[in-house]
Design a protein around this motif. Structure first.
Motif, PDB file in Angstrom:
ATOM      1  N   LYS A   1      48.374  43.151  53.099  1.00 22.61           N
ATOM      2  CA  LYS A   1      48.506  44.560  53.468  1.00 22.61           C
ATOM      3  C   LYS A   1      49.948  45.032  53.296  1.00 22.61           C
ATOM      4  O   LYS A   1      50.202  46.139  52.818  1.00 22.61           O
ATOM      5  CB  LYS A   1      48.044  44.773  54.910  1.00 22.61           C
ATOM      6  N   LEU A   2      50.901  44.179  53.661  1.00 24.42           N
ATOM      7  CA  LEU A   2      52.307  44.540  53.491  1.00 24.42           C
ATOM      8  C   LEU A   2      52.668  44.712  52.018  1.00 24.42           C
ATOM      9  O   LEU A   2      53.544  45.513  51.676  1.00 24.42           O
ATOM     10  CB  LEU A   2      53.201  43.462  54.117  1.00 24.42           C
ATOM     11  N   ALA A   3      51.997  43.982  51.150  1.00 24.41           N
ATOM     12  CA  ALA A   3      52.294  44.077  49.727  1.00 24.41           C
ATOM     13  C   ALA A   3      51.960  45.467  49.182  1.00 24.41           C
ATOM     14  O   ALA A   3      52.611  45.951  48.258  1.00 24.41           O
ATOM     15  CB  ALA A   3      51.517  43.015  48.956  1.00 24.41           C
ATOM     16  N   GLY A   4      50.931  46.080  49.727  1.00 26.32           N
ATOM     17  CA  GLY A   4      50.574  47.426  49.306  1.00 26.32           C
ATOM     18  C   GLY A   4      49.984  47.507  47.913  1.00 26.32           C
ATOM     19  O   GLY A   4      50.026  48.560  47.268  1.00 26.32           O
ATOM     20  N   VAL A   5      49.431  46.398  47.422  1.00 29.25           N
ATOM     21  CA  VAL A   5      48.809  46.370  46.099  1.00 29.25           C
ATOM     22  C   VAL A   5      47.439  45.707  46.225  1.00 29.25           C
ATOM     23  O   VAL A   5      47.158  45.025  47.210  1.00 29.25           O
ATOM     24  CB  VAL A   5      49.675  45.584  45.085  1.00 29.25           C
ATOM     25  N   PRO A   6      46.565  45.882  45.225  1.00 27.25           N
ATOM     26  CA  PRO A   6      45.244  45.254  45.291  1.00 27.25           C
ATOM     27  C   PRO A   6      45.321  43.737  45.190  1.00 27.25           C
ATOM     28  O   PRO A   6      46.328  43.174  44.770  1.00 27.25           O
ATOM     29  CB  PRO A   6      44.511  45.836  44.076  1.00 27.25           C
ATOM     30  N   VAL A   7      44.229  43.075  45.552  1.00 26.49           N
ATOM     31  CA  VAL A   7      44.072  41.656  45.252  1.00 26.49           C
ATOM     32  C   VAL A   7      43.805  41.550  43.758  1.00 26.49           C
ATOM     33  O   VAL A   7      42.941  42.233  43.228  1.00 26.49           O
ATOM     34  CB  VAL A   7      42.910  41.042  46.044  1.00 26.49           C
ATOM     35  N   TYR A   8      44.571  40.704  43.061  1.00 25.47           N
ATOM     36  CA  TYR A   8      44.435  40.582  41.621  1.00 25.47           C
ATOM     37  C   TYR A   8      43.566  39.376  41.241  1.00 25.47           C
ATOM     38  O   TYR A   8      43.634  38.326  41.870  1.00 25.47           O
ATOM     39  CB  TYR A   8      45.803  40.431  40.964  1.00 25.47           C
ATOM     40  N   ALA A   9      42.770  39.548  40.210  1.00 23.23           N
ATOM     41  CA  ALA A   9      41.945  38.478  39.672  1.00 23.23           C
ATOM     42  C   ALA A   9      41.621  38.814  38.223  1.00 23.23           C
ATOM     43  O   ALA A   9      41.719  39.973  37.823  1.00 23.23           O
ATOM     44  CB  ALA A   9      40.657  38.347  40.486  1.00 23.23           C
ATOM     45  N   PRO A  10      41.241  37.837  37.414  1.00 25.34           N
ATOM     46  CA  PRO A  10      40.883  38.155  36.035  1.00 25.34           C
ATOM     47  C   PRO A  10      39.703  39.116  35.960  1.00 25.34           C
ATOM     48  O   PRO A  10      39.648  39.996  35.109  1.00 25.34           O
ATOM     49  CB  PRO A  10      40.515  36.794  35.431  1.00 25.34           C
ATOM     50  N   THR A  11      38.739  38.900  36.864  1.00 25.61           N
ATOM     51  CA  THR A  11      37.511  39.686  36.891  1.00 25.61           C
ATOM     52  C   THR A  11      37.118  39.917  38.342  1.00 25.61           C
ATOM     53  O   THR A  11      37.451  39.114  39.207  1.00 25.61           O
ATOM     54  CB  THR A  11      36.372  38.945  36.152  1.00 25.61           C
TER      55      THR A  11
ATOM     56  N   ASN B   1      36.404  34.200  34.878  1.00 20.16           N
ATOM     57  CA  ASN B   1      37.008  35.081  33.885  1.00 20.16           C
ATOM     58  C   ASN B   1      35.914  35.590  32.940  1.00 20.16           C
ATOM     59  O   ASN B   1      35.443  34.872  32.066  1.00 20.16           O
ATOM     60  CB  ASN B   1      38.077  34.332  33.093  1.00 20.16           C
ATOM     61  N   LYS B   2      35.522  36.829  33.149  1.00 19.93           N
ATOM     62  CA  LYS B   2      34.492  37.464  32.315  1.00 19.93           C
ATOM     63  C   LYS B   2      35.077  38.575  31.443  1.00 19.93           C
ATOM     64  O   LYS B   2      34.365  39.464  30.977  1.00 19.93           O
ATOM     65  CB  LYS B   2      33.381  38.041  33.204  1.00 19.93           C
ATOM     66  N   ARG B   3      36.366  38.529  31.225  1.00 17.63           N
ATOM     67  CA  ARG B   3      37.018  39.568  30.440  1.00 17.63           C
ATOM     68  C   ARG B   3      36.545  39.516  28.987  1.00 17.63           C
ATOM     69  O   ARG B   3      36.159  38.454  28.477  1.00 17.63           O
ATOM     70  CB  ARG B   3      38.536  39.418  30.506  1.00 17.63           C
ATOM     71  N   THR B   4      36.641  40.662  28.317  1.00 13.32           N
ATOM     72  CA  THR B   4      36.262  40.740  26.913  1.00 13.32           C
ATOM     73  C   THR B   4      37.436  41.152  26.037  1.00 13.32           C
ATOM     74  O   THR B   4      37.266  41.425  24.847  1.00 13.32           O
ATOM     75  CB  THR B   4      35.105  41.737  26.724  1.00 13.32           C
ATOM     76  N   ASP B   5      38.644  41.207  26.640  1.00 11.92           N
ATOM     77  CA  ASP B   5      39.835  41.544  25.863  1.00 11.92           C
ATOM     78  C   ASP B   5      40.535  40.254  25.444  1.00 11.92           C
ATOM     79  O   ASP B   5      39.939  39.179  25.460  1.00 11.92           O
ATOM     80  CB  ASP B   5      40.763  42.476  26.656  1.00 11.92           C
ATOM     81  N   GLN B   6      41.822  40.330  25.122  1.00 16.56           N
ATOM     82  CA  GLN B   6      42.545  39.150  24.637  1.00 16.56           C
ATOM     83  C   GLN B   6      42.810  38.117  25.724  1.00 16.56           C
ATOM     84  O   GLN B   6      43.335  37.036  25.437  1.00 16.56           O
ATOM     85  CB  GLN B   6      43.877  39.591  24.023  1.00 16.56           C
TER      86      GLN B   6
END
Length: 369
Positions: A115-125, A187-192
């Motif tokens: 919460k202090l970070a003020g950014v979303p939780v990051y993940a590949p997907t 990781n279900k990304r379809t980009d590089q």
């Protein structure tokens, strides 16, 4: 009498290690509000008889937190605290690398540091890890935030350099961010950055290149091809293909070492009643691909087996994990033929009782010599 293999010196990166028994990253959660302490310094200095110490996992950004009291390295106070620890280890004759850690989807959106970070939780997907602290609702890591430098690896490496660490280890295991990119189940990304093996390996390899910009040869990476923890793992054929490619490409970068975590009983996890780890012989499958870096083997390696692995060329060195917790003089015990006879208090692995965090941390006695 000839020196036993694990007690011989070895060049790792630009450093000559006094023995081949490393202390791997061991989470201990003694850093209040993420800051290193004098108690942590005592703990690491006690264990400076290791050929190489790898610090507990260090959060590269506030966003990367998973649980309270894990240390960070994103501001000047962190740097000062780690510098004091590193100086102590050096004065005791030891070498220490910083393990750099971002937990990705394992972070909890409601955790105080998150919460202090003020950014979303990051993940590949946007796929939550079953059985962990993560919630079902997840924010996908966007393309603009993909680069390893913008994720904080570059600055974390610069901070580790300022703190005096001898090198850094990229945490590529444990189902955390790098591991999440490698694994097709997360990781279900379809980009590089996703899809085929080359694209799934891209993030981890780019992160290594960023660390090399700061530390040169003194960069290692920790891998767990079997998966399991934090709900990662792929079918065997895909696992072999993915990790063979990643290890081969990483080895071309002239790293200090590649740490292979092999399968063991503690590596098996079940989610919704389904076994998650992909059991296979990690050393036999991948060690031959490591031609430039040193190969470290980890998970349930005894000193006797370590001698055999090194003698047979299956490892250049070993990491002995859990036994470092109750035996701060572990290498000295090996040298003098003393048993590992201290019993760890399992209730105190991750925090001390009350306000005395030294219990089960710095109070294990050395052997009599």
């Amino acid at each position: 009498m000839a020196t036993r293999p694990i007690l011989r010196t070895v060049h790792v990166g630009t450093h000559m290690l006094k023995n081949r028994v490393g202390m791997p990253a061991l989470t201990r959660n003694r850093a209040p509000s993420t800051y290193p302490t004098d108690l942590m310094k005592e703990y690491y200095v006690q264990r400076a008889n290791a050929g190489l110490i790898v610090s507990e996992a260090i959060l590269i950004t506030r966003q990367g937190t998973e649980w309270p009291n894990a240390p960070g390295i994103w501001d000047e106070k962190h740097i000062a605290g780690w510098k004091d620890i590193v100086t102590g280890v050096h004065e005791a004759g030891g070498k220490i690398f910083a393990q750099l850690w971002h937990v990705g989807r394992a972070a909890h959106p409601d955790a105080p540091e998150q919460k202090l970070a003020g950014v979303p939780v990051y993940a590949p997907t946007a796929i939550a890890a079953r059985g962990g602290s993560s919630l079902e609702s997840r924010d996908t890591l966007q393309y603009a935030l993909i680069s390893s430098s913008s994720m904080g690896y570059k600055q974390a490496a610069l901070n580790a350099k300022q703190a005096g660490f001898d090198g850094v280890e990229l945490h590529g295991a444990g189902g955390y961010l790098v591991n999440q990119f490698l694994d097709s189940s997360s990781n279900k990304r379809t980009d590089q950055w996703g899809g085929n093996i080359e694209n799934r390996c891209r993030f981890g390899l780019e992160a290594l290149k960023v660390l090399i910009e700061v530390f040169g040869r003194d960069v290692g990476v920790k891998l767990v091809p079997t998966g399991g923890y934090n709900d990662v793992g792929m079918p065997l054929e895909e696992t072999l293909e993915t990790y063979s490619y990643f290890i081969s490409e990483a080895d071309k970068l002239n790293l200090a070492y590649i740490c292979l975590m092999r399968y063991g009983p503690k590596m098996q996890f079940e989610y919704e009643g389904v076994p998650r780890a992909t059991k296979h012989d990690v050393v036999a499958s991948y060690r031959h691909l490591i031609k430039n870096a040193k190969a470290f083997v980890n998970v349930d390696v005894t000193p006797e087996e370590g001698d055999q692995l090194i003698s047979e060329g299956k490892a250049d060195a070993i990491f002995v994990g859990f036994n470092w917790i109750p035996h701060p003089d572990l290498v000295k015990r090996i040298e003098h033929g003393k048993p590992f006879d201290n019993t760890p208090d399992l209730d105190l692995l991750y925090a001390g009782r009350g306000e005395d965090w030294s219990k089960g941390y710095t109070d294990y006695p050395p052997a009599s010599y």
